[in-house]
Design a protein around this motif. Sequence first.
Motif, short mmCIF file in Angstrom:
data_model
loop_
_atom_site.label_atom_id
_atom_site.label_comp_id
_atom_site.label_asym_id
_atom_site.label_seq_id
_atom_site.Cartn_x
_atom_site.Cartn_y
_atom_site.Cartn_z
N ILE A 168 0.82 -1.22 0.00
CA ILE A 168 0.00 0.00 0.00
C ILE A 168 0.86 1.28 0.00
O ILE A 168 0.47 2.28 -0.60
N ALA A 169 2.03 1.23 0.64
CA ALA A 169 2.88 2.43 0.66
C ALA A 169 3.32 2.80 -0.75
O ALA A 169 3.22 3.96 -1.17
N ASP A 170 3.77 1.82 -1.53
CA ASP A 170 4.18 2.06 -2.92
C ASP A 170 3.04 2.61 -3.75
O ASP A 170 3.21 3.56 -4.52
N LEU A 171 1.87 1.98 -3.60
CA LEU A 171 0.71 2.40 -4.40
C LEU A 171 0.33 3.85 -4.11
O LEU A 171 0.05 4.62 -5.03
N LEU A 172 0.35 4.21 -2.82
CA LEU A 172 -0.03 5.59 -2.45
C LEU A 172 1.03 6.60 -2.89
O LEU A 172 0.72 7.70 -3.31
N GLU A 173 2.31 6.20 -2.79
CA GLU A 173 3.38 7.11 -3.23
C GLU A 173 3.25 7.42 -4.71
O GLU A 173 3.41 8.55 -5.15
N LYS A 174 2.94 6.39 -5.49
CA LYS A 174 2.78 6.60 -6.94
C LYS A 174 1.58 7.49 -7.22
O LYS A 174 1.62 8.38 -8.06
#
Length: 319
Positions: free
Chosen positions: A95-101
């Motif tokens: 989820i961290a990667d998805l939100l950063e993108k």
Amino acid sequence: MRRLAIGIDIGGTNTKFGFADRQGNVFYNNRIQTTGHKDFEAYFKELTGELNKTIDEHEKDTEIVGIGVGAPNANLFTGTISNAANLPWKQTIPIADLLEKEFNAKCIITNDANAAAIGEMVYGGAVGMNDFIVITLGTGLGSGIVANGKIINGHDGYAAELGHVTVKYAGRQCGCGRKGCLETYVSATGIRRTVYKLLADSTEPSTLRGISFNELSTETISEAALEGDPVALESFDYTARILGQSLANTCAHTSPEAIFVFGGLAKAGDLIMEPTKIYMEENLYPFYKGNVKLIPSKLPDENAPILGASSLIWNYRNN
Ligand SMILES: [Zn+2]
């Protein structure tokens, strides 16, 4: 230009989110249901859609500094949520990667109890404290431990699971697969189990008799206790005794200045806090006696989950 952090609290029923500044003012907050989506992608689309709407409206005067997420089984080190018993998605979600993108900003995630502890340190009653513990009493029992000014993450990001220390050998079955865990006694679910056990073991009249397990709530038990119902009163005493004894043990690890209690069951106020204080004090190692405060969380009720999550941004970055 306002500098705001997005705070997202993913719970089993609702996902709450909002925008908070460094002082803890929440400028906008809303919620969507966590459940009821076709899959995680559909959920993520609804969540980011809601957040983007607000960002677009305030684009000119707002800078998004980062996104903090509190969620069950969320791991600070990997940025993922995996195998969370109370969430609808069983796969590992980055989820961290998805939100950063999505938002082109730093995202920090951790489990909800650690987020509550950092929220207490950044905005709440633990400002300026170096050693304290936060206990969250909801469906289960969560905890966050701050020692020497830092949250304890452990080598793998899963430290401070006080809900799963054994308080009774071969005791109640826990959702984690073990028996006798603290949260099977001390949590909203735990106290309901206690009421049912006490009702089964006694013949005393009680207004709680005849209420189905699913309908029994901590509010019902609190109301009955305030009216002097003996089973309700005993259930609070039993819960407080186990919590007080466990907290006394926990103090031996980090010698905290204070223990903050947060969440649904904590709202029962003096019914739970006063006896817990007495049992903790009785069981403390002599050096600690009279030295550990037991206090309710100072985070404002309705925004506490959002502030816990957004505080991750102010805590882990130099803002
Ligand atoms: Zn357990």
